[in-house]
Design a protein around this motif. Structure first.
Motif, PDB file in Angstrom:
ATOM      1  N   ALA A 235       0.805  -1.218   0.000  1.00  0.00           N
ATOM      2  CA  ALA A 235       0.000   0.000   0.000  1.00  0.00           C
ATOM      3  C   ALA A 235       0.841   1.272   0.000  1.00  0.00           C
ATOM      4  O   ALA A 235       0.440   2.292  -0.557  1.00  0.00           O
ATOM      5  CB  ALA A 235      -0.939  -0.005   1.208  1.00  0.00           C
ATOM      6  N   PHE A 236       2.011   1.203   0.625  1.00  0.00           N
ATOM      7  CA  PHE A 236       2.878   2.383   0.751  1.00  0.00           C
ATOM      8  C   PHE A 236       4.314   2.013   0.366  1.00  0.00           C
ATOM      9  O   PHE A 236       5.231   2.081   1.190  1.00  0.00           O
ATOM     10  CB  PHE A 236       2.837   2.924   2.183  1.00  0.00           C
ATOM     11  N   PRO A 237       4.536   1.619  -0.883  1.00  0.00           N
ATOM     12  CA  PRO A 237       5.858   1.108  -1.285  1.00  0.00           C
ATOM     13  C   PRO A 237       6.972   2.134  -1.214  1.00  0.00           C
ATOM     14  O   PRO A 237       8.154   1.764  -1.247  1.00  0.00           O
ATOM     15  CB  PRO A 237       5.623   0.657  -2.735  1.00  0.00           C
ATOM     16  N   HIS A 238       6.610   3.400  -1.076  1.00  0.00           N
ATOM     17  CA  HIS A 238       7.606   4.472  -1.032  1.00  0.00           C
ATOM     18  C   HIS A 238       8.112   4.763   0.376  1.00  0.00           C
ATOM     19  O   HIS A 238       9.070   5.510   0.541  1.00  0.00           O
ATOM     20  CB  HIS A 238       7.004   5.760  -1.614  1.00  0.00           C
ATOM     21  N   TRP A 239       7.487   4.204   1.386  1.00  0.00           N
ATOM     22  CA  TRP A 239       7.843   4.558   2.766  1.00  0.00           C
ATOM     23  C   TRP A 239       9.250   4.121   3.154  1.00  0.00           C
ATOM     24  O   TRP A 239       9.962   4.847   3.835  1.00  0.00           O
ATOM     25  CB  TRP A 239       6.834   3.956   3.748  1.00  0.00           C
ATOM     26  N   PHE A 240       9.627   2.906   2.762  1.00  0.00           N
ATOM     27  CA  PHE A 240      10.911   2.350   3.184  1.00  0.00           C
ATOM     28  C   PHE A 240      11.778   2.024   1.979  1.00  0.00           C
ATOM     29  O   PHE A 240      11.342   2.125   0.832  1.00  0.00           O
ATOM     30  CB  PHE A 240      10.687   1.129   4.068  1.00  0.00           C
ATOM     31  N   CYS A 241      13.010   1.640   2.223  1.00  0.00           N
ATOM     32  CA  CYS A 241      13.938   1.412   1.121  1.00  0.00           C
ATOM     33  C   CYS A 241      13.584   0.149   0.337  1.00  0.00           C
ATOM     34  O   CYS A 241      12.838  -0.718   0.804  1.00  0.00           O
ATOM     35  CB  CYS A 241      15.373   1.347   1.637  1.00  0.00           C
ATOM     36  N   GLY A 242      14.140   0.037  -0.857  1.00  0.00           N
ATOM     37  CA  GLY A 242      13.841  -1.099  -1.715  1.00  0.00           C
ATOM     38  C   GLY A 242      14.203  -2.429  -1.092  1.00  0.00           C
ATOM     39  O   GLY A 242      13.519  -3.441  -1.304  1.00  0.00           O
TER      40      GLY A 242
END
Length: 425
Positions: free
Chosen positions: A311-318
């Motif tokens: 849902a929030f793939p941008h929150w944490f690093c790859g």
């Protein structure tokens, strides 16, 4: 303080409906009897198997190990430093019948010939020469924090929100003061504290797009998004809090040794990481921060790593993506994040109806982190049993379970002020 009940009801309804959808889609567990046996990584056992039993070994060996693991597996590395920062005081005046002074400051970050600005909103009690302050992000813009016509309306991208009159991602006059119920400004001022806040979207808009926030200032040629081991949005927000701290150190009206970093929900996740990575923050408050905030991820209760990464793939690093459905493989858990704040005071807060954030997991995390505080001769959380609702435990490591939903209330702020006073801020 004027509380707009229609906005409160709508925000609550949106939150509940959103996470009901998430719960159904990912079959989220809210049944304590279904929490399977899990094993937490030991805070006081190094990667080599050495038992840590003194402050020196903790500071020199174990703490850096834990910080490294979080940075490379969860939050991501910061790819460099700014070239320069321009500070401009854009407005100042009095507020609350001259009980407080208001200051608005613009910080402009410059890197690789590009720049990005954020606006700080500062309220300080006139009765104190150098005031201790609470520092934290707001969700919708500085102008929503309090009904003060002098506050500039943000020009940054804002999530669409009909209740706030935002239909095209641009804030309007309609939203002025609409989130004041979450910021007990008068209560804070009367207690002898100041407030420093900024809009999260100034640093990085909360969307899966790394082209219009702070990240793009640091890109190498032809780079379009952070590398797998580089910072996501949570780390960017934490970085932003540290840049505000840079400013605070030079502000003669603020006691820079008494800055408590605060955050609610996803911004609580950012506040914890900011306190873990920047020892200049004298204390930290995490309000309903949940998964990858204060709650233990290995419990698999409420929000999970899979949900966040989807849902929030941008929150944490790859690199963090590989731990979806594999929490047991993650070399750290959030009790270790809280341990990185030791020996500085920390407050973890939950709400009875906020099962998404796993209140029990938040409590257990604070309890487990106490072993790091013990190294410094500090008792940590002074109970082994989760307290009843509305029975706060105030200490160096503090916790409360408030009756109600995922929110920040006057009750919460009353406890945070007590926490600040207990710890001599």
């Amino acid at each position: 303080m004027i509380i707009r009940k229609s906005s409160l009801i709508l925000f609550t309804t949106i939150f509940i409906n959103t996470f009901l959808i998430f719960s159904q889609e990912w079959n989220v567990n809210y049944d304590e009897s279904k929490v399977e046996t899990y094993s937490l990584p030991s805070i006081l056992t190094s990667h080599s198997g050495m038992i840590i039993n003194n402050v020196n070994d903790w500071e020199e060996f174990r703490r850096p190990e834990i910080l490294y693991s979080f940075t490379n597996h969860v939050y991501g590395n910061i790819p460099g430093k700014l070239d320069s920062v321009i500070v401009k005081i854009t407005e100042h005046g009095n507020y609350l019948n001259s009980l407080a002074k208001r200051k608005q400051v613009t910080l402009t970050f410059i890197k690789n010939g590009k720049e990005l600005s954020t606006d700080l909103l500062i309220y300080l009690p006139n009765s104190i020469k150098k005031a201790p302050v609470f520092l934290g992000y707001n969700f919708q813009g500085n102008h929503t924090v309090i009904d003060d016509k002098n506050i500039f309306i943000t020009k940054s991208w804002v999530p669409a929100n009909e209740a706030l009159g935002v239909t095209s991602n641009q804030a309007t006059e309609k939203s002025r003061g609409e989130m004041s119920r979450r910021w007990s400004v008068e209560k804070i001022i009367n207690a002898g504290y100041g407030l420093v806040t900024l809009y999260r979207g100034d640093i990085d808009p909360d969307k899966d797009d790394f082209s219009d926030g702070i990240h793009q200032l640091f890109y190498l040629k032809d780079q379009k998004k952070p590398e797998a081991d580089e910072w996501g949005t949570i780390a960017a927000w934490s970085w932003g809090l540290s840049r505000v701290m840079d400013y605070i150190e030079a502000d003669e009206d603020i006691d820079h040794e008494k800055v408590i970093v605060f955050g609610h929900s996803r911004l609580g996740k950012a506040a914890l990481w900011a306190a873990a990575t920047d020892k200049r923050f004298a204390g930290c408050i995490s309000n309903n921060s949940g998964e990858m905030g204060a709650a233990l991820s290995k419990r698999n209760f409420g929000e999970t790593i899979e949900v966040i990464n989807t849902a929030f793939p941008h929150w944490f690093c790859g690199n963090f993506k590989k731990y979806s459905k594999k929490e047991y493989m993650l070399p750290v858990d959030q009790h270790m994040l809280i341990s990185l704040i030791a020996p500085r005071p920390v407050y973890i807060a939950s709400a009875t109806d906020d099962l998404w954030a796993d209140p029990k997991g938040e409590f257990l995390s604070a309890k487990e982190a106490s072993v790091a505080y013990n190294l410094y001769g500090i008792s940590g959380l002074i109970t082994t049993t989760m307290p009843q609702p509305d029975s706060p435990i105030i200490g160096v490591v503090s916790y409360h379970l408030r009756t109600g939903v995922h929110d920040v209330t006057d009750y919460d702020w009353e406890q945070y002020i007590k926490f600040a006073k207990f710890n001599n801020f």
